[in-house]
Each structure stands twice: as C-alpha cells, then as structure tokens.
Design an enzyme around this catalytic site. Structure first.
Site, mmCIF file in Angstrom:
data_model
loop_
_atom_site.group_PDB
_atom_site.id
_atom_site.type_symbol
_atom_site.label_atom_id
_atom_site.label_comp_id
_atom_site.label_asym_id
_atom_site.label_seq_id
_atom_site.Cartn_x
_atom_site.Cartn_y
_atom_site.Cartn_z
ATOM 1 N N HIS A 1 3.887 -2.080 9.359
ATOM 2 C CA HIS A 1 5.109 -2.197 8.833
ATOM 3 C C HIS A 1 6.278 -1.528 9.512
ATOM 4 O O HIS A 1 7.558 -1.487 9.252
ATOM 5 C CB HIS A 1 5.457 -1.878 7.138
ATOM 6 C CG HIS A 1 4.297 -2.643 6.331
ATOM 7 N ND1 HIS A 1 3.329 -3.616 6.609
ATOM 8 C CD2 HIS A 1 3.691 -2.325 5.150
ATOM 9 C CE1 HIS A 1 2.733 -4.166 5.756
ATOM 10 N NE2 HIS A 1 2.831 -3.104 4.829
ATOM 11 N N GLY B 1 27.985 -15.703 -2.007
ATOM 12 C CA GLY B 1 27.552 -17.177 -1.549
ATOM 13 C C GLY B 1 26.276 -17.514 -0.867
ATOM 14 O O GLY B 1 26.161 -18.030 -0.182
ATOM 15 N N GLU C 1 10.083 -10.432 -1.913
ATOM 16 C CA GLU C 1 11.024 -9.120 -2.334
ATOM 17 C C GLU C 1 12.498 -9.635 -2.543
ATOM 18 O O GLU C 1 13.441 -8.976 -2.989
ATOM 19 C CB GLU C 1 10.923 -8.360 -1.230
ATOM 20 C CG GLU C 1 9.620 -7.310 -1.229
ATOM 21 C CD GLU C 1 8.382 -8.100 -0.529
ATOM 22 O OE1 GLU C 1 8.595 -9.134 0.292
ATOM 23 O OE2 GLU C 1 7.355 -7.255 -0.189
ATOM 24 N N ASP D 1 0.764 -1.105 0.043
ATOM 25 C CA ASP D 1 0.017 -0.008 -0.007
ATOM 26 C C ASP D 1 0.805 1.390 -0.145
ATOM 27 O O ASP D 1 0.245 2.145 -0.350
ATOM 28 C CB ASP D 1 -1.062 0.051 1.316
ATOM 29 C CG ASP D 1 -0.440 -0.346 2.555
ATOM 30 O OD1 ASP D 1 0.696 -0.639 2.541
ATOM 31 O OD2 ASP D 1 -1.347 0.047 3.341
ATOM 32 N N GLU E 1 27.602 -28.729 2.377
ATOM 33 C CA GLU E 1 27.786 -28.919 3.853
ATOM 34 C C GLU E 1 28.357 -30.078 4.548
ATOM 35 O O GLU E 1 29.202 -30.063 5.422
ATOM 36 C CB GLU E 1 26.352 -28.273 4.425
ATOM 37 C CG GLU E 1 25.945 -26.905 4.020
ATOM 38 C CD GLU E 1 26.597 -25.885 4.232
ATOM 39 O OE1 GLU E 1 27.651 -25.634 4.884
ATOM 40 O OE2 GLU E 1 26.153 -24.768 3.830
#
Lengths: 567, 567
Positions: free
Chosen positions: A94, A409, A29, A6, A474
């Site tokens: 927010h 990375g 995002e 908004d 890993e």
C-alpha cells in the site's frame, strides 16, 4: 463507516467497546466517505470513516474532497504502518513506489481538510483530538487558535479532518482524561458582533422592501433552527437557493421559491435583484451551479451577507463573527414593531410546458409530483443530473431534509449518502422515509452500497432510478448522440436480488406513464415501506428539466461571446 | 477508458477520428484507472484514461497510485476548466472550496506520476506530449533529460503521467508535425554498459553454482522476450518471485519455483540463499509482500542486480544502464562454452496437506488445479487475498500472462484490470481466455465493471468468485470472528443478470466440491467460452493457502519480538 485493512484491524476492535458507537462496513472506501458525508448532513455531527492507509485513504479522497467543497463535517481515521516502518521507509504493501515516504499522502490531503494529527505520542494524543483548552481558561478569538485541534477545526470550519494512527500506537494508553469541549461553534468577537448587529438592525429598520435568501452554509454551520425562527419572525419575502433548499418550510406564505441567478423563475430574479432594497443573504455558497452560472446580479450596497465567520453589510465587513451566534443575537436584539412590512411579491408561475398533456412520465411533471409524494420527516436525496435540476420545482413541506451535492457535483455521491442518511436517522431514532432519486448513469458509480443497505436491513429506503438511457445531462451539454454518453444497460429489476434482498423481485417495479407512477407511489410499500424498494422510472433520453435547459443556454451564450471577442 | 464529464466532452469527440483508437466508457473513474493499468500490463504500451478534472481525477487517483507503485505505464488525460476560469479562480463545480485554485490537484498527484503537462500553449503542446527531440539530434544520456516529455517519461520510468487539457484549448490547432519518437526505452550510457557487461560476464564465468531470479520489473521495462532468451541460453536454475510469475515458462527444466524469502518452499530458500555462489536478480521489486515480509537473505557480495536504470555487481553500481539494453548486450557478448554448468538443485515438495483427502474445494487443492486448467494464451488474474497467496502454487505453462498487484495490493483492482486485459488482447487480436480469480470481499469494491464487460460483449472472460464469506485474509491477520471482517451477502448467481447479460442465469454456476469443480471447468463453456461465465467457488471461511499462513506467522513473530524488546 469504512473498510477493514491490516493497518486498521486492531483499531477497529475498540469500536464495539464504545457505547453508542457501531461499525458499518462499506463495500469500498469512496462509498464510505460519501456515506459519512450523508450521515453528517442529517445528524449535524461529523460522520466518521476508518480506512487503511494508502489504498483506502486514496480511494476515499474524492469523497473527502466533496465534503471539503460542500463544507460537511467528516473525520477520516487512517490506520497506518508502524512508526518504525515509517522511519525505515520500508516498502510495505500500500506504500507508494521505491523507498517510500509513508507519510507522503499527508500532502495530497492538505487541500481537502481543515486539520490533521498523528497519534504517535501518548502525551499529546488526547489533546490532539478533542481536548481543546484547559477548562479553567476562557476561550476567546485571541487564544482559540492555540487550541484548535482536530475536533474543533472540524466543527468550526465544518470541514473534514484526518486522524492518523500508526499501528504500534493503537494499544498505547494516553495520559490525562478527555474533557469534552464546552462549545464547538466559532466564538464571536464580542465587539465586532455587537457592531454588526447594530448595523444590521438599523439597515433592516430603514429598508422598505427587504428580502431574505437562505443558503447552504446555514445548515452546515448548525444554524437551521435559529434561521427558521428568524425568517418566521421577520416575515420578509424569503427564497432558498438550490443548495439551501429544505432549510425553510416551502409552504409558508413568505416563501417564494428558489433563487439561482438567471436560472430562476423570472419574477424571482426581478423581486430580488430589482424590486428589493435590501437582501439578507444567509450562508451563501456562490458556486456556478448554485448561482445559475454566476448570473446573480445583486448590488453589493443592498446586501447583508452572513457567512460562517464574518458578516458584511454593504462594503463593510465584521470579522470573527460566528453565523449561529450572530443570528441568535439578532433575534434577541430586534424590535418586531420597527420591522418594515413589505407587501407580498408577485411571482407568476411559468407557462405550462409543451408536454403538459403527455401520458408518459416527463421531466416537467415528475419533480412537482415528487413534491406531493414527500411528507414531513422524509429525507429526499437528489443525484447530480436531471434530479438536481428538477427537484427545485418540488415544493417541500416542513421537516423534509433535502440532500444534494450542487457545488462538488460528483456523480455517484447519492447512493452511499443515502445509506449514511438512513443510518443517521436510525441513530436519531427518527422515522420517515429516505427517498433517493438517482439517474441510471450515476447509479453505476457506487451501486454496491445498495448491498450494505440490504445487509443492515434498512427498511425505509425508496430508490427511484431515472432510466433515460445514459448520461442525459452530458448529452444536453454536448454530443447528444455520441457513444461516450451511453452506459451499460443494466437490468434494474435484478438489483435487489443480486445484492441479497429477500423478495427483491417483488419490491422492484418499473413505470413509464404518469398513471403508473401515481399508482405505484400510492401503494403501502411506498407510503409506509417495510423493506427497501426500487422504482425504475423511464423517461425520454433528451427530456430535460427547464432549469437545466436554461443553465446550458447561459453557458453556451457565454462561450459564443468569448469566441466572438477573440475573433 | 474513462468517464465523460462536461470538462472533457469536446475532447472525447476527437477519439473516434483517430484510426485504431476507441473509447471505452467505464462505470466509474477508479475502475477506468485499474482497467488502463490492466491494459498496459498485457500490451506493454500505456493504458490511457480520460476523466473530467476534480471529481473524476481524484476518483481515479488510487488506481494511478497503484500503477505508480507497481510501475505500470498509464496516461491520465484530464479535461479541465478553461484557462480564464482558472485565472479568475471561479467557483466552478468540481473545484475545491472557496476561491479555488483549479490547478491545486496537480500537487496531490505529484507523488504518483513521473511527469505531467498542461496543454495551454499551441506552440509547445506537441512537444509537451510526444515530440521528444528533433530527429537530426542524437539522443544520449547527457541530453535526453532535456527532452523527456510525458510519453518518454512514461516509457522510460514505466510510470503514470498526466496530461491536462483546458477546455478552451481543445480545438486549438498545434504547430509543427508530430514526429514519432524513434526509441522510447532508456538509452544506456555506452561506457557504463560496456563495463557492466564485462564485469557481469567475468563474474558469471567464475561462478560454480549460479542461479537466476526473475522479477516484476523485467515485464514492466519491456524485457520479457530477451529475459526468456537469456535464461534459456544460461540454463542456470531459475526462480520467479510472486510478482515476476509467468515471465518464465514454468514447465522448463531449469525452472524451480517461486522465491519469496522465508515464504517459500524451504529448499528454494536453501538453494538461493545458501547453496548458490551467484544470484543474478533481474528486475527486483523488493516490497514486503514480494519478499516474504523482507525475509530474503542473499549476501550482497554474490548478487548481480539488474534494475531499470542501473546494474549492481556486489557493491559496485553502473549507473545509466537500461535493463532491456543491458540484457540484449549480455546475450550478444557471452560465450556459451565458458558458462558454468551447475547441477539441478534438489527441491523437495512440501509434505501433503492435512486436508488432502477433503471432498470440498480446499485452498491446498484449488490453486494447483487452476494451474492445470490454464492453457498457453490465457491471461490469469489474481486478486489480493487468498488467490494471490495461493496461485504461486499453480504451475503456469509458456504463454500465460499472470496479473496481480502484490506491492500496492489494492483490493478490487482485478475486476477492472480484467476488463483492461481483455480489451488489450482484443486489440492485439490474440485469442485465449481471461480468467479472473477474485474473492467475494474484493469483488464488492469494483463489481460494476462486469457491466462494461457485458456491454462490450467480451466473450472470453471467466470470473471465479471465491466465496469464503468475507475478508478471509483479514480474518487470518486479526479478528477472525469480528463483524468488521464480514461483508454483505450477495447472490452471485444474479450478477450477470443484473448487469444485463443475456442468459446470465445459465452462465452462472456454483461449486462446493472438487468433483463439481472438475466437472464445471471441463464444460465447453469453460474450455472455449462464447460468453462471459461466472463460477462461484465456495471455500471454508478460515481455510488459508500455506504461503499466507507462513507470511502471517513471520509478521506475528516479528511483532512479538518487538514487543519483547520494548519490555
């Protein structure tokens, strides 16, 4: 790229009014930031993402930090609360906590950007963004810092910048006309550059066995073409780093491989570190992962280092010298007849791997095979993990762009970066395939962006999912059988279907053997894809590329020595 | 929760050595943070996530910011580079930029946490975490700040904290034994609390028409039980806010609805703002979205506000008074016979909606219907969007826990929070269903965590996906037909299958009509799920819950007035 919210909706209305600009809605995002980064790596100009403040801004932050660390041009436009709400510290959704400072996130960001501006003043808004200097004035190193506003900062440093737009200023007209900047590259100090050129040339003329290393910052600072011309011109033995791969055509006779400190073919190390008397190091980015864990051993006295804003020759540094400007001047100034003509170095291949005869797809086989699969015009994207350590073995012909995030990375980067790269190629009207190689673990972080590729009908993407049952890199480092290195077992054959592709099942294939792999990648769906393809490549859980084994051995050796030293 | 990385692997080895502790590998770090937040909201204790520094730390940041804003206890353990690498500013992968300060991210985080510590000294490590004060000393407001280390800070403020563990200190034994803290709640100042109690009691005795509002901070500061006891005891007309929903049993005769400023049933506003002479406001969190856009109009003179660390009566404030401690003391001190006995207020229902007779599922129907579907013991989770504005209309019986992120409002929060909630219920050995209501847009941000639910075999999760073809809440605010409010069209019926569920197709259903909805939710798969279920509920693109319409009308009215005032 971006996600609506908004605080940015009315701002988004203007995008479609700008010729040649289009809005790409991402699934989240972080993905938008990664996509903007991938876009910039192909197109050279900044990738732009627009998010709402707070939730969107912070979600994207890791992607922006990656662009900062890898020196990629990204502009993050943030639609914020109104200036009134900011002034009154209103608890708007927010925001952070009670009595919120709406601008508090400006601080978190300051380690991941070159510059930022708030568009809350119509008098200055235009110059805050892209009016760097009045056209009648000459830009010099002495005055250009006065006018380095966000576009310039983004370009000169090749780093992310932020533009904050309060909701009450979206529709406010700005004063003045926007005069596009004449030159966004760093302007060299003329005297310093001339001196650096002279010193470089005399050093080169005096050398007997010079070599060149081409590294990442060459591409970030828009010097790819001049670098190609220069190495062609010099003809010296030339090497790339893991991050500099694909800047130079690897089929040229003067190209001799990837230099990554001790994590290199031994003869590569020997030629550069011992046999040469001059190393011309173009655009180095000396992170651990780009230097075999800081195991480069090149005497400073034989180094010419060309960095984005200075050149060092031995222990002397020439400040305020721009990389692209310097290389162009060098090309113009050098006399071919006086160049040394070093003999081609002897680079012996590694002995054949133990599993050379295996029928199943192996790490020792697949990366060279991918080198044969790619063609000029393709983009090849390697996720952090076995792909990033394996693909240096693929010999890339001219005109491939190779994208990988060696220094930062951040796993998951490549899926949205693949989207961004595909969009950039579309905008450039360039054909060629976008080939993404991603591990099953990394894929899970950002998988939803496959939906965006499908929504946009991007047809030339091939996603190779390395299925080795978890985080193999890993496992190689620690805890090979520990549960924390396991992942959820997904049905990769259902991925395209879930994300809405037509014929998703038909375009999803899995292979276990070299023979199957060869057959599949020879299909026209792979040589000339008309729709997005998924190829799941099963490999053994503990199969590792030799460079990864070598890197880990170096780290473990170092840890053992440190422990011993401590007693 | 968390994601492994080379800086935290050896740390993760210790998790399985601790009785009652288990590792949950998430698909990415943002999801891990959301999951830890969801876990904490169910269990009351902190949710813990472990990530690698840099990439993992920053990816999780928006989730931590959400926990900070909504006051949820989360501990973020970060495995970092070694102290030697930090000292030498080595360019280790995941660092930021050249010559990196490895601790630089400590600064970005300081607006999203109550405290942090670096475990780089074996002498202090234990007390840095959880040895707050020697057992022979009495904890008082005067000395407890000296000993508020991270666990205490996390509890007292109900906020996130960070623990940074350098890789070279993972195996270093710490000195001393860890004495568990006796009391993690805020210790009240005795004198202030006594004075506040006396003033509160006399104010209550003098009131004629008192009401109670129950808000979010009651649950965050571990005062749910005492609050339930108190409102039962008082019997005054009681209301919840959107964020305080489900703390109070909504079937009790004294419960009269949700108060959200002007975005309320009109009679709710009237009773609280006009008819009452005393408003006891328990744990308010007065963000825009929890107050109908700051439209609460309650005179300060008739307010008793009970906050986590102080109590205000009219314009007088009593500092250093803990919420749970105060409410317990109040219960102990008050004389039932002297309480006012206000009559039940008249709260008229809203007139029936225009689409009351529609056969398809409508916003005006589905939320009340969900109120009938949930049972005591269930957890109900509402994503930001239509679900968050609709579910206040669902009447929740006793023993439901309702989770939603009203203030921070980060879309995508609920999918991982659902995982965290389900794990917390498992750890508490409590049955009941976990019902997630998420929009098709929000789902896309964090969908991969469905894979973790499937991997862990969580059987009691029902995921309702509201499919209204994009970001309906954004369409309602601005640009109903703009492309930026569109999303990729996923095949939700393929979701469980892709993420590896057996019988994924069989457990995926879609409904369009009320009748179909009624039939599906009556199936034993829904009343007593033995495996994860997906129900896609199609609704019209521009169908809105009345509270959302009302909220937007208020905002638009305000914007119009501001523009007018400016001329």
């Amino acid at each position: 790229m971006g996600v609506p919210g908004d605080m940015n909706l009315e701002l988004l209305d203007y995008i479609k009014d700008v010729d040649g600009l289009r809005w790409i809605g991402n699934a989240n995002e972080l993905n938008a930031a990664y996509a903007a980064d991938g876009y910039s790596r192909i197109k050279g100009c900044p990738g732009v993402l627009v998010t709402t403040f707070g939730v969107g801004e912070l979600s994207a932050l890791n992607g922006i930090a990656g662009a900062y660390t890898e020196q990629v041009k990204v502009i993050h436009v943030v639609g914020t609360t109104s200036t009134t709400a900011q002034k009154n510290r209103l608890m708007i959704h927010h925001c952070l906590g009670p009595s919120p400072d709406h601008k508090v996130r400006v601080t978190p960001n300051h380690h991941v950007r070159a510059a930022h501006c708030w568009l809350d003043n119509p008098e200055t808004a235009a110059s805050e963004i892209d009016v760097g200097i009045p056209t009648h004035r000459t830009l010099t190193p002495a005055n250009h810092h006065l006018h380095q506003r966000v576009f310039r900062e983004c370009y000169v440093h090749s780093l992310p910048v932020y533009i904050f737009v309060p909701s009450d200023f979206v529709h406010v007209p700005v004063s003045g006309s926007i005069s596009p900047l004449a030159n966004l590259a760093l302007i060299s100090d003329h005297e310093n550059e001339t001196a650096a050129i002279a010193a470089t040339i005399s050093t080169i003329y005096a050398a007997k066995s010079p070599v060149v290393i081409v590294d990442a910052l060459v591409s970030r600072h828009l010097a790819i073409d001049v670098t190609r011309e220069l190495v062609d011109f010099l003809g010296f033995p030339t090497f790339s780093t893991s991050m500099g791969k694909s800047i130079i055509d690897e089929t040229r006779p003067y190209f001799h491989g990837i230099y990554n400190g001790q994590v290199s073919v031994p003869d590569v190390c020997k030629v550069i570190e011992q046999d040469s008397d001059l190393v011309i190091d173009l655009g180095p980015l000396l992170s651990d992962s780009n230097t075999g864990g800081h195991t480069r051993k090149i005497a400073e006295s034989k180094l010419i280092t060309v960095l984005p804003n200075h050149v060092s020759i031995g222990n002397k540094t020439y400040q305020e010298v721009g990389l692209a400007s310097f290389l162009s001047a060098l090309l113009r100034s050098i006399d071919k007849s006086r160049l040394p003509r070093p003999s081609a170095p002897l680079i012996r291949e590694l002995p054949p791997p133990r599993d050379v005869d295996a029928e199943h797809v192996t790490q020792s086989w697949v990366w060279k095979r991918l080198g044969l699969f790619v063609r000029p015009g393709d983009v090849l994207i390697a996720e952090s993990g076995t792909a990033q350590f394996g693909l240096p073995d693929a010999q890339l012909p001219e005109g491939i762009t190779y994208i990988t995030q060696v220094y930062y990375g951040s796993i998951g980067y490549t899926v949205p970066a693949c989207l961004g790269a595909a969009l950039a190629r579309q905008d450039l009207d360039q054909s060629g395939r976008i080939i993404l190689v991603v591990g099953d673990g990394s894929l899970q972080l950002t998988v939803q962006e496959v939906g965006t590729m499908i929504k946009l009908g991007l047809h030339n993407i091939i996603i190779m999912v390395i299925n080795n049952d978890g985080y193999t890199i890993e496992r190689a480092i620690h805890g090979p059988e520990e549960a924390y290195n396991d992942i959820a077992t997904w049905n990769h054959m259902g991925m395209l279907d879930f994300f809405g592709a037509r014929d998703g099942q038909a375009n999803s294939r899995a292979v276990r053997t070299k023979k199957e792999f060869d057959e599949i990648v020879s299909l026209t769906e792979y040589t000339n894809p008309k729709t997005i393809q998924v190829l799941e490549v099963f490999m053994e859980k503990m199969d590792l590329p030799w460079r990864l084994e070598s890197q880990i051995a170096i780290i473990n050796e170092r840890i053992a020595q440190t422990s011993k030293a401590r007693g």
